[in-house]
Design a protein around this motif. Structure first.
Motif: not given
Length: 502
Positions: A21-32, A125-132
């Motif tokens: 289920r995790l692998k089917s999600t987008s590539t994620i990014f965030a300020l760390s 494409p397929t990128y999204k902001l990471a959740e906490p």
């Protein structure tokens, strides 16, 4: 009946489905690196399309060498405008924090620069902001961390004192994991031996005394688990903070002491008895240990003020749940009582606590032995000099002047010693339970081990199938503890406490 192999296979399948289920999600990014202006900001990316982030934002024809910083101009993939010049690092999976392909952009920490980088990544494409906690969640599901290490990492991010930091770091490095994995390994061996005896005893010759050896090993493990549980909740107190309450009659200096310890006027101080009505809390760092200190209403029985009566009721309720009590005494009142009755300090404490409604006990040596851990503070030493007072040598009695601050260092030293006793000293060799979730799972495991031994005690009439089932349930309890057996609900509870970008 599920065999040992079947149980492990089910746990693997469950985790595999979560991972899919995790692998089917987008590539994620965030300020760390945290919000706000700073010298350097770190933006992290992880997931199957991470390579595109490096190529699209840097115009590189080939990926940089793994784990090697490369200085590049970073541009927006749509407008082609250069956003900043910074360092790019490439971490190919599985040798990354998450176990997936990952990268970092280390840029200048201005808000416009950070927003520009985040906007550039969001345009892919397929990128999204990471959740906490999503980075750490992926690390767990990819087998880079178990749940106890994840929780240690969360505690490390939230640590406010040195002792908290040390405990959290040891846990994030696997101090608890190694202990629990040792017990799990012993359980697996014991369960395998019992099941082998069930399956093959009638057809093949097995080593003599297998079941007796298993029982002996489980007895030893049960003692270790029980000792681990009987730790006075040291780890939980250190993680959450020791709750301390200041108690005493009106106008003995409770609010003055609170202000003195936190070095600010947190509580109102007047000469009018009953000024403090509600409970006032402050959080302090005492010698590296966390202390949650509560100032309370003065305790007396002769007030008819409805609000003060409620304040006294709240003070006594706080006392019931406190880990540490600071009992304050007015030196002038004690000396007057001493002149009148000429009795010992212990006698005075006994009468004083009785008058204010706080239970107190004495041991056979007539020493103060409270039902809780106590520090007795004799305040207003600047007003009187009495030889009997000077000679007070009971343990945990501190002579103090809140006005002149004389005796403050003695109080801080005494507080630190009490906190050390309550919280212990974090160590790699003897890690402490620091979460209620851990304790609940270990108690379940303890009960199943006890049931195993109770069944084994029947000897000739013992049912090996039932014994194997109790071992299997114990192993499952450990699985829930470290995360080999888990659910998305548990994961949601754990990871929602993380910040975005971790």
């Amino acid at each position: 009946m599920l065999t040992h192999t079947g149980l492990m296979l089910n746990a693997f399948k469950h985790k595999f489905h979560l991972l899919q289920r995790l692998k089917s999600t987008s590539t994620i990014f965030a300020l760390s690196s945290g919000l706000g202006k700073c010298g350097v900001a770190v933006v992290r990316v992880t997931g199957p399309e991470t390579k595109q982030a490096i190529i699209k934002l840097t115009n590189l024809k080939a990926l940089p060498q793994p784990r090697t910083a490369l200085l590049r101009s970073i541009q927006h993939p749509v407008s082609k405008e250069t956003i900043d010049k910074g360092l790019v690092l490439w971490f190919p999976g599985p040798h990354s924090f998450t176990g997936e392909d990952s990268c970092e952009f280390q840029v200048h920490g201005g808000l416009a620069v950070i927003n520009g980088i985040l906007d550039a990544l969001g345009s892919l494409p397929t990128y999204k902001l990471a959740e906490p906690g999503e980075f750490t969640r992926r690390a767990f599901l990819n087998g880079k961390l178990d749940l106890t290490k994840v929780e240690g990492l969360a505690d490390l991010l939230n640590a406010e004192t040195e002792a908290q930091r040390k405990q959290a770091f040891l846990q994030s490095e696997g101090a608890l994991s190694k202990l629990y994995e040792k017990w799990m390994h012993a359980l697996k061996n014991s369960m395998a031996n019992v099941e082998a005896y069930i399956d093959f005893d009638e057809t093949e010759t097995l080593e003599h005394g297998i079941i007796e050896e298993v029982v002996k090993n489980i007895e030893s493990m049960l003692k270790e688990v029980t000792a681990h549980l009987c730790d006075g909740r040291r780890g939980e107190l250190l993680r959450n903070g020791v709750k301390a309450v200041i108690l005493g009659e009106p106008n003995v200096g409770k609010s003055s002491l609170l202000n003195l310890l936190c070095q600010r006027p947190a509580s109102i101080v007047t000469s009018i008895p009953g000024t403090t009505r509600d409970v006032i809390d402050v959080t302090l760092n005492i010698g590296g240990y966390p202390l949650i200190l509560s100032d309370t209403a003065g305790l007396r029985n002769d007030t008819k003020d409805v609000i003060e009566v409620e304040g006294i009721s709240r003070a006594k309720d706080i006392y019931k749940h406190a880990d540490l009590v600071i009992l304050m005494i007015d030196l002038e009142k004690y000396v007057s009582w001493l002149k009148k009755y000429n009795l010992s300090f212990v006698d005075y404490i006994q009468q004083y606590t009785k008058d204010i409604g706080i239970p107190y006990l004495l041991n056979s040596n007539s020493e103060v032995l409270p039902t809780k851990r106590f520090i007795i503070v004799v305040n207003k030493t600047d007003l009187l000099c009495n030889e009997r007072v000077k000679s007070l040598s009971l343990s945990n009695v501190v002579k103090l002047s809140c006005k002149s601050e004389e005796g403050l260092n003695d109080l801080l030293d005494t507080l630190k010693k009490e906190l050390q006793v309550l919280c212990g000293e974090p160590s790699k060799e003897h890690p402490s339970i620091n979460q209620m979730r851990h304790r609940e799972q270990l108690i379940l495991c303890q009960r199943h081990l006890e049931k195993f031994l109770n069944e084994a005690a029947k000897q000739q009439s013992a049912d090996l199938v039932i014994m194997a089932e109790y071992l299997r349930r114990s192993l499952r309890d450990f699985g829930k503890l470290v995360g080999t057996v888990t659910s998305e609900d548990i994961l949601d509870v754990i990871f929602r406490e993380f910040c975005i970008g971790k």
